[in-house]
Design a protein around this motif. Structure first.
Motif, PDB file in Angstrom:
ATOM      1  N   ARG A   1      41.862 -17.952  35.813  1.00  0.00           N
ATOM      2  CA  ARG A   1      42.064 -17.808  34.367  1.00  0.00           C
ATOM      3  C   ARG A   1      41.273 -16.592  33.896  1.00  0.00           C
ATOM      4  O   ARG A   1      40.163 -16.698  33.379  1.00  0.00           O
ATOM      5  CB  ARG A   1      41.616 -19.082  33.641  1.00  0.00           C
ATOM      6  CG  ARG A   1      42.474 -20.288  33.983  1.00  0.00           C
ATOM      7  CD  ARG A   1      42.023 -21.530  33.232  1.00  0.00           C
ATOM      8  NE  ARG A   1      42.897 -22.661  33.532  1.00  0.00           N
ATOM      9  CZ  ARG A   1      42.747 -23.875  33.027  1.00  0.00           C
ATOM     10  NH1 ARG A   1      41.739 -24.126  32.191  1.00  0.00           N
ATOM     11  NH2 ARG A   1      43.587 -24.836  33.350  1.00  0.00           N
ATOM     12  N   TRP A   2      41.865 -15.443  34.085  1.00  0.00           N
ATOM     13  CA  TRP A   2      41.179 -14.184  33.816  1.00  0.00           C
ATOM     14  C   TRP A   2      40.776 -14.071  32.347  1.00  0.00           C
ATOM     15  O   TRP A   2      41.536 -14.444  31.459  1.00  0.00           O
ATOM     16  CB  TRP A   2      42.071 -13.001  34.197  1.00  0.00           C
ATOM     17  CG  TRP A   2      42.382 -12.934  35.657  1.00  0.00           C
ATOM     18  CD1 TRP A   2      43.537 -13.308  36.272  1.00  0.00           C
ATOM     19  CD2 TRP A   2      41.507 -12.488  36.685  1.00  0.00           C
ATOM     20  NE1 TRP A   2      43.448 -13.119  37.625  1.00  0.00           N
ATOM     21  CE2 TRP A   2      42.214 -12.615  37.908  1.00  0.00           C
ATOM     22  CE3 TRP A   2      40.206 -11.990  36.704  1.00  0.00           C
ATOM     23  CZ2 TRP A   2      41.650 -12.257  39.130  1.00  0.00           C
ATOM     24  CZ3 TRP A   2      39.646 -11.640  37.925  1.00  0.00           C
ATOM     25  CH2 TRP A   2      40.367 -11.776  39.114  1.00  0.00           C
ATOM     26  N   GLN A   3      39.581 -13.529  32.121  1.00  0.00           N
ATOM     27  CA  GLN A   3      39.056 -13.336  30.779  1.00  0.00           C
ATOM     28  C   GLN A   3      38.395 -11.959  30.703  1.00  0.00           C
ATOM     29  O   GLN A   3      38.050 -11.369  31.736  1.00  0.00           O
ATOM     30  CB  GLN A   3      38.036 -14.423  30.430  1.00  0.00           C
ATOM     31  CG  GLN A   3      38.593 -15.837  30.417  1.00  0.00           C
ATOM     32  CD  GLN A   3      39.635 -16.056  29.335  1.00  0.00           C
ATOM     33  OE1 GLN A   3      39.589 -15.420  28.284  1.00  0.00           O
ATOM     34  NE2 GLN A   3      40.592 -16.942  29.602  1.00  0.00           N
ATOM     35  N   PRO A   4      38.183 -11.417  29.497  1.00  0.00           N
ATOM     36  CA  PRO A   4      37.539 -10.102  29.381  1.00  0.00           C
ATOM     37  C   PRO A   4      36.190 -10.015  30.099  1.00  0.00           C
ATOM     38  O   PRO A   4      35.833  -8.947  30.610  1.00  0.00           O
ATOM     39  CB  PRO A   4      37.374  -9.931  27.865  1.00  0.00           C
ATOM     40  CG  PRO A   4      38.516 -10.703  27.286  1.00  0.00           C
ATOM     41  CD  PRO A   4      38.652 -11.908  28.180  1.00  0.00           C
ATOM     42  N   GLU A   5      35.457 -11.135  30.162  1.00  0.00           N
ATOM     43  CA  GLU A   5      34.161 -11.112  30.841  1.00  0.00           C
ATOM     44  C   GLU A   5      34.294 -10.676  32.291  1.00  0.00           C
ATOM     45  O   GLU A   5      33.416  -9.994  32.829  1.00  0.00           O
ATOM     46  CB  GLU A   5      33.505 -12.498  30.770  1.00  0.00           C
ATOM     47  CG  GLU A   5      33.035 -12.913  29.394  1.00  0.00           C
ATOM     48  CD  GLU A   5      34.165 -13.368  28.480  1.00  0.00           C
ATOM     49  OE1 GLU A   5      35.307 -13.556  28.981  1.00  0.00           O
ATOM     50  OE2 GLU A   5      33.920 -13.516  27.270  1.00  0.00           O
ATOM     51  N   ALA A   6      35.392 -11.061  32.922  1.00  0.00           N
ATOM     52  CA  ALA A   6      35.605 -10.673  34.314  1.00  0.00           C
ATOM     53  C   ALA A   6      35.771  -9.166  34.437  1.00  0.00           C
ATOM     54  O   ALA A   6      35.238  -8.541  35.371  1.00  0.00           O
ATOM     55  CB  ALA A   6      36.834 -11.384  34.878  1.00  0.00           C
ATOM     56  N   TYR A   7      36.474  -8.564  33.511  1.00  0.00           N
ATOM     57  CA  TYR A   7      36.729  -7.128  33.586  1.00  0.00           C
ATOM     58  C   TYR A   7      35.483  -6.321  33.232  1.00  0.00           C
ATOM     59  O   TYR A   7      35.236  -5.261  33.817  1.00  0.00           O
ATOM     60  CB  TYR A   7      37.941  -6.775  32.714  1.00  0.00           C
ATOM     61  CG  TYR A   7      39.175  -7.418  33.282  1.00  0.00           C
ATOM     62  CD1 TYR A   7      39.883  -6.815  34.307  1.00  0.00           C
ATOM     63  CD2 TYR A   7      39.563  -8.695  32.882  1.00  0.00           C
ATOM     64  CE1 TYR A   7      40.966  -7.436  34.898  1.00  0.00           C
ATOM     65  CE2 TYR A   7      40.642  -9.330  33.468  1.00  0.00           C
ATOM     66  CZ  TYR A   7      41.338  -8.689  34.476  1.00  0.00           C
ATOM     67  OH  TYR A   7      42.401  -9.319  35.083  1.00  0.00           O
TER      68      TYR A   7
END
Length: 291
Positions: A75-81
């Protein structure tokens, strides 16, 4: 011209992530980050890499959840990027001379440069965006968008939802409507390559989230502009005269800042760095070499 293909191994939420890297050229390091979209990979940077390789070591890197390799179901989120870009700038391409970033990658680079001044080098932003396609069309974010993203993770419903939006007709229509100016830029061979990207295992999880705005690096135009305003070094912004109206409005506002040097090419949409690489490379080269 030597082309070196490699990869970066990273992890997020205990999942192993492998992203592709392509290096071309010699000289000061220039990190090159593609846009975040269903059909984006580091390959879109290749035309620009080839034109800058005589002066710079160009290093194009895919984003987690995108690219041309299988991707974990996260569940990709901006924090990952934000975390991934920080890792790249600390370990993979430490303190590059410059960073060329397209689309949403530009927003993440602006935030990184604000938080760690100088870490990304001189910023060259290609058709920079901060808001995903669906929120841009609707004019705002809706609670339903998050529900769509969650539905996209479901095994059957998610796959059906995704396939409705990445079939050949939809990909060609959206690409020629927003990404490429000339239909000749998307011949059958290139379209087939783009479609292959959408069919990689796990592709839907990041793709759907991008479309509904769940991967937006900022939440408002004000945040987008304020982030850029806080960067003391000059910023180059390049976009084309054919950019979709709502996206162009955001770029034009960015171009009004005193620390931004804007170059508007006579043609081009969101993939200006790919379709009109010669003009884009000339603008980047002039900016980086002080011309």
């Amino acid at each position: 011209m030597q082309v070196h293909h490699d990869h970066i191994d990273w992890s997020w939420q205990d999942a192993a992530v492998r992203v592709g890297v392509t290096r071309i050229g010699a000289g000061p390091a220039v990190l090159m980050l593609p846009a975040l979209s269903s059909i984006s990979t580091r390959g879109e940077m290749r035309p620009l890499q080839e034109r800058l390789a005589a002066t710079f070591t160009t290093i194009a890197i895919d984003w987690p959840g995108f690219g041309d390799a299988p991707r974990p179901a996260i569940r990709w989120q901006p924090e990952a990027y934000r975390a991934f870009l920080s890792a790249v700038l600390e370990r993979a391409v430490n303190e590059p001379f410059a960073t060329v970033a397209a689309g949403h990658a530009a927003g993440y680079c602006l935030a990184a440069a604000r938080d760690r001044p100088g870490s990304a080098g001189r910023l060259c932003l290609m058709a920079p965006t901060w808001r995903g396609p669906l929120p841009t069309v609707m004019g705002k974010r809706h609670k339903a968008f998050a529900r769509i993203a969650r539905a996209g993770d479901l095994p059957v419903i998610g796959q059906l939802l995704y396939r409705m939006n990445v079939n050949p007709f939809m990909v060609r229509m959206m690409a020629l409507g927003h990404v490429y100016r000339d239909p000749a830029a998307l011949p059958e061979r290139v379209l087939a390559e783009k479609l292959a990207v959408t069919r990689a295992a796990g592709a839907r999880h990041a793709s759907i989230r991008f479309v509904v705005g769940e991967l937006d690096p900022m939440t408002s135009r004000e945040e987008f502009l304020d982030t850029a305003r806080q960067i003391t070094d000059p910023i180059l912004v390049v976009y084309g005269a054919d950019t979709p109206t709502k996206s162009m409005a955001e770029m034009a506002e960015l171009a009004t800042l005193t620390n931004v040097r804007a170059v508007v090419l006579p043609a081009g949409k969101l993939a200006i760095h790919e379709e009109f690489a010669a003009g884009t490379a000339a603008a980047v080269r002039a900016f980086l070499l002080g011309g």
